[in-house]
Design a protein around this motif. Sequence first.
Motif, PDB file in Angstrom:
ATOM      1  N   HIS A  69      85.315 -46.179  41.057  1.00  0.00           N
ATOM      2  CA  HIS A  69      86.077 -47.272  40.424  1.00  0.00           C
ATOM      3  C   HIS A  69      85.930 -48.538  41.247  1.00  0.00           C
ATOM      4  O   HIS A  69      85.308 -48.524  42.312  1.00  0.00           O
ATOM      5  N   HIS A  71      87.959 -50.635  43.020  1.00  0.00           N
ATOM      6  CA  HIS A  71      88.775 -51.137  44.132  1.00  0.00           C
ATOM      7  C   HIS A  71      87.896 -51.442  45.346  1.00  0.00           C
ATOM      8  O   HIS A  71      86.909 -50.745  45.581  1.00  0.00           O
ATOM      9  N   ASP A  73      88.228 -50.828  48.398  1.00  0.00           N
ATOM     10  CA  ASP A  73      87.994 -49.741  49.359  1.00  0.00           C
ATOM     11  C   ASP A  73      87.015 -48.700  48.813  1.00  0.00           C
ATOM     12  O   ASP A  73      86.752 -47.688  49.456  1.00  0.00           O
ATOM     13  N   HIS A  74      86.447 -48.986  47.634  1.00  0.00           N
ATOM     14  CA  HIS A  74      85.412 -48.104  47.063  1.00  0.00           C
ATOM     15  C   HIS A  74      84.093 -48.833  46.781  1.00  0.00           C
ATOM     16  O   HIS A  74      83.060 -48.198  46.663  1.00  0.00           O
ATOM     17  N   HIS A 138      94.293 -44.447  36.854  1.00  0.00           N
ATOM     18  CA  HIS A 138      94.459 -45.021  38.197  1.00  0.00           C
ATOM     19  C   HIS A 138      94.953 -46.454  38.019  1.00  0.00           C
ATOM     20  O   HIS A 138      95.097 -46.917  36.883  1.00  0.00           O
ATOM     21  N   ASP A 160      90.001 -41.729  43.050  1.00  0.00           N
ATOM     22  CA  ASP A 160      91.445 -41.993  43.084  1.00  0.00           C
ATOM     23  C   ASP A 160      91.971 -41.705  41.684  1.00  0.00           C
ATOM     24  O   ASP A 160      91.408 -42.185  40.712  1.00  0.00           O
TER      25      ASP A 160
HETATM   26 ZN   LIG Z   1      91.670 -47.018  44.037  1.00  0.00          ZN
END
Ligand SMILES: [Zn+2]
Length: 419
Positions: A69, A71, A73-74, A138, A160
């Motif tokens: 996804h 975000h 942090d991904h 999410h 997530d």
């Molecule tokens: Zn996430």
Amino acid sequence: MSQLTITVLGGLGEIGMNCMALETPNEMIIIDCGVLFSDLDAFGVNFAIPRFEEILKRSEKLKAFICTHGHEDHIGAIPFAVKKGLKAPIYGSPFTAALVEDRLAKYGIENHAVVNSFKPGETLSFGDFKVQTIPVNHSIVDATALSIETPIGKIIHTGDFKIDPDPHYGKPMDLDLFKKYGDQGVLLLMSDSTNVERVSDGGSDIDVYQSFEQFFAQAQGLTLISMFASNMGRMGQIFELAHRMNKKVVLSGRTIEKNVTLAEDIGYLEYANQVVIPEGELNRFKRDDVVVVATGSQGEYRSALARIANGDYKNIQLQQGDQVLMSSRHIPGNEKAISRVINKLFQRGAHVYYGGLDKIHVSGHAHRPELEKMLKAVRPQYFIPVHGEYRHLILHSELAVETGVSPENCTIAMTGDVV
Ligand SMILES: [Zn+2]
């Protein structure tokens, strides 16, 4: 004999910088490639990226980056991986792919990598790896889990996720599909550990929708909502409510405006055209009928919310009777900055709603009861908890044992480990 190696490049033992390489003797794929936002302990450091040196030695085997996804942090470290010489097509669902392209462009390297988008549910093949993408709920639209067929067996990586029975915007995730995989036999489950400490029910996005509806109806002045700039599911709820209740929406903050445009371009946010007005036109409408959505939920000092709180935001001035809804979680470490902003918003005469009481936010990560449902659906032979600090990983593997995974088959891996 078949062999599979998992190299953990980030995200285990810490929350952020999610990145792992799955590798057979022939091929390698990388799942997620995110940044870790720094806290005050690392003064002067804005964010950290994974160390790619180890896998760079075998970079010719790399067939794909697959992002679960969008975000940060991904996906946030993708431009750095590309710059370091990890060359492979990048795959993500439409909103994820749009955000990845945007990040590459930000660093001026949009021509150095190919970004492909997949429809959640689609299957992708990379030699030894056959990856089925599975839509999950999410706090961002288009999030996916992955079911990966490998030469040694099937691996499920949840990404997530939360199990939302009524996300209101988007569909509930299909837990039966995970049960079906469980029936067929799953070698390894890697599952999101963020909220393993929360034993209560995770709540649904519909709760937030209904809460917003009440706040919109009772407005005696401006309504200001602060949230993460990428939460387009929540944005969709706000637009839909605004459309239904004859409100206008002002978007405040560059990232939020850009994300709305990206989401609109791929077919989300169908009411945007009808409800969004430019900031400068706010005064043409009755204050009760205007909802401002602003970035800065973590107290960031240059954000729209902080500037509104300080009274130095040209087009938006708060007055007595306005209401502010803080619709996001407080990330540990940011409490002081957030309190400062909340106090200043009260000083401007607004009433600020925050915390759990008013149901103006639910987490995008599964709570313990949902994690248990996932484990019981998949019934994996082996378990590696991911996306969590050390204590989360331990608690999650204890939960796995409670659901029937044998203790010697639970592995606590940390960033830097090879499994
Ligand atoms: Zn996430």
